[in-house]
Design a protein around this motif. Structure first.
Motif, PDB file in Angstrom:
ATOM      1  N   ILE A 135       0.825  -1.213   0.000  1.00  0.00           N
ATOM      2  CA  ILE A 135       0.000   0.000   0.000  1.00  0.00           C
ATOM      3  C   ILE A 135       0.860   1.264   0.000  1.00  0.00           C
ATOM      4  CG2 ILE A 135      -0.248   0.237   2.521  1.00  0.00           C
ATOM      5  CD1 ILE A 135      -3.197   0.967   2.031  1.00  0.00           C
ATOM      6  N   PHE A 136       2.074   1.165   0.548  1.00  0.00           N
ATOM      7  CA  PHE A 136       2.958   2.332   0.613  1.00  0.00           C
ATOM      8  C   PHE A 136       3.342   2.821  -0.781  1.00  0.00           C
ATOM      9  CE2 PHE A 136       4.692  -0.033   4.562  1.00  0.00           C
ATOM     10  CZ  PHE A 136       3.574   0.337   5.304  1.00  0.00           C
ATOM     11  N   GLU A 137       3.354   1.918  -1.749  1.00  0.00           N
ATOM     12  CA  GLU A 137       3.793   2.263  -3.094  1.00  0.00           C
ATOM     13  C   GLU A 137       2.776   3.137  -3.831  1.00  0.00           C
ATOM     14  OE1 GLU A 137       5.244  -1.168  -5.262  1.00  0.00           O
ATOM     15  OE2 GLU A 137       5.668  -2.185  -3.358  1.00  0.00           O
ATOM     16  N   GLY A 138       1.548   3.189  -3.335  1.00  0.00           N
ATOM     17  CA  GLY A 138       0.541   4.026  -3.975  1.00  0.00           C
ATOM     18  C   GLY A 138       0.333   5.361  -3.292  1.00  0.00           C
ATOM     19  N   LEU A 139       1.041   5.579  -2.193  1.00  0.00           N
ATOM     20  CA  LEU A 139       0.831   6.788  -1.401  1.00  0.00           C
ATOM     21  C   LEU A 139       1.164   8.048  -2.205  1.00  0.00           C
ATOM     22  CD1 LEU A 139       0.035   7.285   1.628  1.00  0.00           C
ATOM     23  CD2 LEU A 139       2.472   7.625   2.059  1.00  0.00           C
ATOM     24  N   GLU A 140       0.345   9.063  -2.046  1.00  0.00           N
ATOM     25  CA  GLU A 140       0.600  10.352  -2.675  1.00  0.00           C
ATOM     26  C   GLU A 140       1.901  10.959  -2.140  1.00  0.00           C
ATOM     27  OE1 GLU A 140      -1.754  12.894  -4.888  1.00  0.00           O
ATOM     28  OE2 GLU A 140      -1.067  10.923  -5.559  1.00  0.00           O
ATOM     29  N   PRO A 141       2.620  11.742  -2.964  1.00  0.00           N
ATOM     30  CA  PRO A 141       3.812  12.438  -2.452  1.00  0.00           C
ATOM     31  C   PRO A 141       3.467  13.260  -1.214  1.00  0.00           C
ATOM     32  CG  PRO A 141       3.671  12.664  -4.835  1.00  0.00           C
ATOM     33  CD  PRO A 141       2.383  12.029  -4.386  1.00  0.00           C
ATOM     34  N   ASP A 142       4.302  13.188  -0.213  1.00  0.00           N
ATOM     35  CA  ASP A 142       4.094  13.871   1.068  1.00  0.00           C
ATOM     36  C   ASP A 142       2.942  13.270   1.869  1.00  0.00           C
ATOM     37  OD1 ASP A 142       5.365  15.833   2.675  1.00  0.00           O
ATOM     38  OD2 ASP A 142       3.634  17.160   2.458  1.00  0.00           O
TER      39      ASP A 142
END
Length: 367
Positions: free
Chosen positions: A102-109
């Protein structure tokens, strides 16, 4: 977006509930958390919503990653890592790594919220950093948790908590009972803080939080000679959620000569670990206030075979075989908790009880 081995839907629904008092919320229906449900939830998202809450599930590696990249969450929550779907993984570390996609889809910042009390905290923290996540927060009782539980009073039908959220102490009543719900609520409060919601209003809304059907919803059944309390946990089951459900059962008071009764069905997708993990459920029963147990499903035979004589045990092959036995056994004052994986069909037992006692199929009142 919410993922984890247990508590996903309850956390998602709690977020829907509390954020609705401070804005317009769009959230996935039921457990729409797979390659069909997540895109459908995205497609249904109104352009003018203030908050969108997504649930992302999996039972194999490489399933969370594409869904997270679709959703692109600003906040990602991992509720906990437990032996759900263990039949498709070698160990809990592999499950943690799959959830960490799931971390790989996180928005920048964007921010990640992790269970600071989970033994896989360090692994998840390491993987979040490897994915380039700069804002990682913990929730729980751990002294180093960012969103920290300070006090907790558990009652049969609610909890009262004090937590440190964003540098201030918040005291709240949580309408849905159970220590596991308290842990979910810490993640909810943390997420609400991170998205800039009014925490005072969010905390007040927790008082009206109630458990969902199949996930702890309570009913008062009107036996001709007195009420029976039904706790419906029939939607899903794994070792961690079984432990939480048994704790909830043992915390619920009986009336008169009533008994605490556990009605347990198979935990699915545990593979070669199944017999050992089902037998280990005995540790949640022996020595507690629950002394009457009804079991069904081929895997539950492992538990039935080792429960001592002091535990009144009835075992049947399936839910249908168990139904008449259960219906005839209940007495006024009993508290009965029904828990299994969805595929075992224990929701039919819940429906049978509500059908036999139609005058009292309403949810138990929160006090």
């Amino acid at each position: 977006a919410v993922t984890g081995s247990a508590g996903k839907t309850s956390t998602k629904e709690a977020l829907r509930h509390v954020l609705s008092v401070v804005g317009k919320v769009h959230a996935s229906a039921q457990s729409f958390n797979n390659h069909w449900g997540v895109p459908l939830t995205l497609a249904r998202m109104p352009v003018d919503c203030d908050y969108a809450v997504f649930e992302i599930g999996m039972n194999h590696p490489d399933e969370v990653r594409p869904l997270a990249r679709m959703v692109r969450p600003h906040v990602a929550i991992v509720t906990l890592i437990a032996a759900a779907h263990l039949g498709f993984f070698r160990n809990l570390d592999e499950i943690a790594k799959a959830k960490a996609e799931i971390f790989e889809g996180l928005e920048p910042d964007g921010a990640v919220l992790l269970n600071r009390d989970d033994p896989r905290w360090k692994l998840l923290d390491k993987m979040a950093r490897a994915a380039g996540v700069e804002h990682i927060y913990g929730f729980g009782e751990n002294a180093r948790a960012t969103f920290k539980l300070l006090k907790c009073a558990l009652h049969a039908d609610h909890s009262v908590i004090t937590a440190k959220i964003g540098g201030q102490e918040i005291t709240a009543r949580v309408g849905a009972p159970g220590r596991h719900m308290v842990q979910n609520v810490l993640a909810v409060l943390g997420a609400a803080h991170l998205v800039g919601a009014d925490i005072a209003r969010v905390a007040l809304a927790l008082a009206d939080l109630s458990a969902e059907r199949g996930r702890g919803k309570r009913h008062v059944l009107r036996h001709p000679k007195g009420p029976i309390t039904l706790i419906d946990e029939s939607y899903n089951a794994n070792p961690a959620s079984m432990s939480a459900a048994m704790a909830l059962l043992n915390a619920t008071p009986v009336s008169g000569e009533g008994r605490r009764i556990a009605v347990l069905g198979d935990m699915l997708e545990l593979g070669d670990h199944s017999a050992k993990l089902h037998a280990a459920l005995a540790d949640l029963i022996v020595g507690t206030e629950t002394r009457t147990v009804f079991l069904a499903g081929p895997q539950m035979r492992a538990l039935a075979d080792i429960l001592p004589d002091e535990i009144e045990t009835e075992y049947r092959a399936g839910a249908e075989d168990l139904k008449l036995v259960l219906l005839s056994a209940l007495k006024p004052g009993d508290v009965v908790m029904i828990k299994s994986s969805k595929g075992i069909g224990f929701s039919k037992l819940v429906d049978a009880l509500l059908s036999k006692f139609p005058a009292a199929a309403a949810t138990a009142k929160q006090t």
